[in-house]
Scaffold this active site. Sequence first.
Site, PDB file in Angstrom:
ATOM      1  N   CYS A 105      -7.140  -2.804  -5.136  1.00  0.00           N
ATOM      2  CA  CYS A 105      -5.724  -2.498  -4.918  1.00  0.00           C
ATOM      3  C   CYS A 105      -4.900  -3.781  -4.875  1.00  0.00           C
ATOM      4  O   CYS A 105      -3.799  -3.843  -5.442  1.00  0.00           O
ATOM      5  CB  CYS A 105      -5.537  -1.723  -3.612  1.00  0.00           C
TER       6      CYS A 105
ATOM      7  N   ARG B 149     -12.494  -1.418  -2.717  1.00  0.00           N
ATOM      8  CA  ARG B 149     -11.280  -0.634  -2.947  1.00  0.00           C
ATOM      9  C   ARG B 149     -10.034  -1.446  -2.581  1.00  0.00           C
ATOM     10  O   ARG B 149      -9.044  -1.454  -3.311  1.00  0.00           O
ATOM     11  CB  ARG B 149     -11.351   0.652  -2.124  1.00  0.00           C
TER      12      ARG B 149
ATOM     13  N   CYS C 185       0.830  -1.204   0.000  1.00  0.00           N
ATOM     14  CA  CYS C 185       0.000   0.000   0.000  1.00  0.00           C
ATOM     15  C   CYS C 185       0.865   1.255   0.000  1.00  0.00           C
ATOM     16  O   CYS C 185       0.585   2.240  -0.687  1.00  0.00           O
ATOM     17  CB  CYS C 185      -0.916   0.016   1.222  1.00  0.00           C
TER      18      CYS C 185
ATOM     19  N   HIS D  12       1.000   5.038  -1.781  1.00  0.00           N
ATOM     20  CA  HIS D  12       0.387   5.999  -0.861  1.00  0.00           C
ATOM     21  C   HIS D  12       1.298   6.392   0.292  1.00  0.00           C
ATOM     22  O   HIS D  12       0.822   6.683   1.389  1.00  0.00           O
ATOM     23  CB  HIS D  12      -0.917   5.415  -0.319  1.00  0.00           C
TER      24      HIS D  12
END
Length: 270
Positions: free
Chosen positions: A231, A227, A179, A183
């Site tokens: 991802c 979501r 992740c 991000h």
Amino acid sequence: MPTARGGIVAILLACSAAWGAALAQGKPDEGLAVGRQMLAEDNPGELWVLRGEALFREKRGPQNVSLEQCDFGMGPGKLEGAFARLPRFFADSGKVEDLESRLLRCMVDLQGLDRSAIIQTRFSNLDRASDMEALATYVASRSNGMRMNVRLDHLLERESYKAGEYLFYRRTGPTDFGCVSCHGDEGKRIRLQDLPNMTDRKQMQAVIAGWPAYRGTHSTVRTMQHRLYDCNWQMRLPDLGFVSDVSIALTSYLNYQGNGAVIQVPGVRR
């Protein structure tokens, strides 16, 4: 939602025209901002809220009961502020649950619906709508205007948070992605999509405040479960199980880090 398709298409065509005009002037960021604003002012996701409310109150399943006695942590049938506290520990299940896992449990335990059938239709496509997405959007919307307030009072809540934190920063798979790869820094984007730096509290709050969200590129509302699933797929990892411990741990971490965000659901995303 076949009856809403025409109106949604018209809105998207108007947004596309605005984006195109800005792109022609060499201002892609401005065009995207205009498009998002137009969608937010006449959010198609509100149709999912209405459908979700009808489903919530409808007597369904072998037990022929509604979901009005489902307990999301504030007491049976009490929705205001419930989403703001999720995920949380539930004594009746002995587990930490997020919004979708709690809905799934109530649909199975209260209404007698088939768990596997619900999971099979958990996400909508162009041929059918998803009851889960509509229900989740409605329940979450009942906390609009309130601040996210996830707590870590129970041992299992703290363990879920720590597992989610580990998963957020862990790099794995054939692309060595996590992740944090997308991000974890400022100024990253994929094509025209700016990627929020979710290690920054304010940017994390902006993300958390608006899920479930209407996604223009999908022409439907998506939940946080979707979501995370998407991802995971983009990182070329095995499919993320719906309401799995991994997905709930990640949601625990994200929502806790987003504490203080003013909830406004459904949000609008690309």
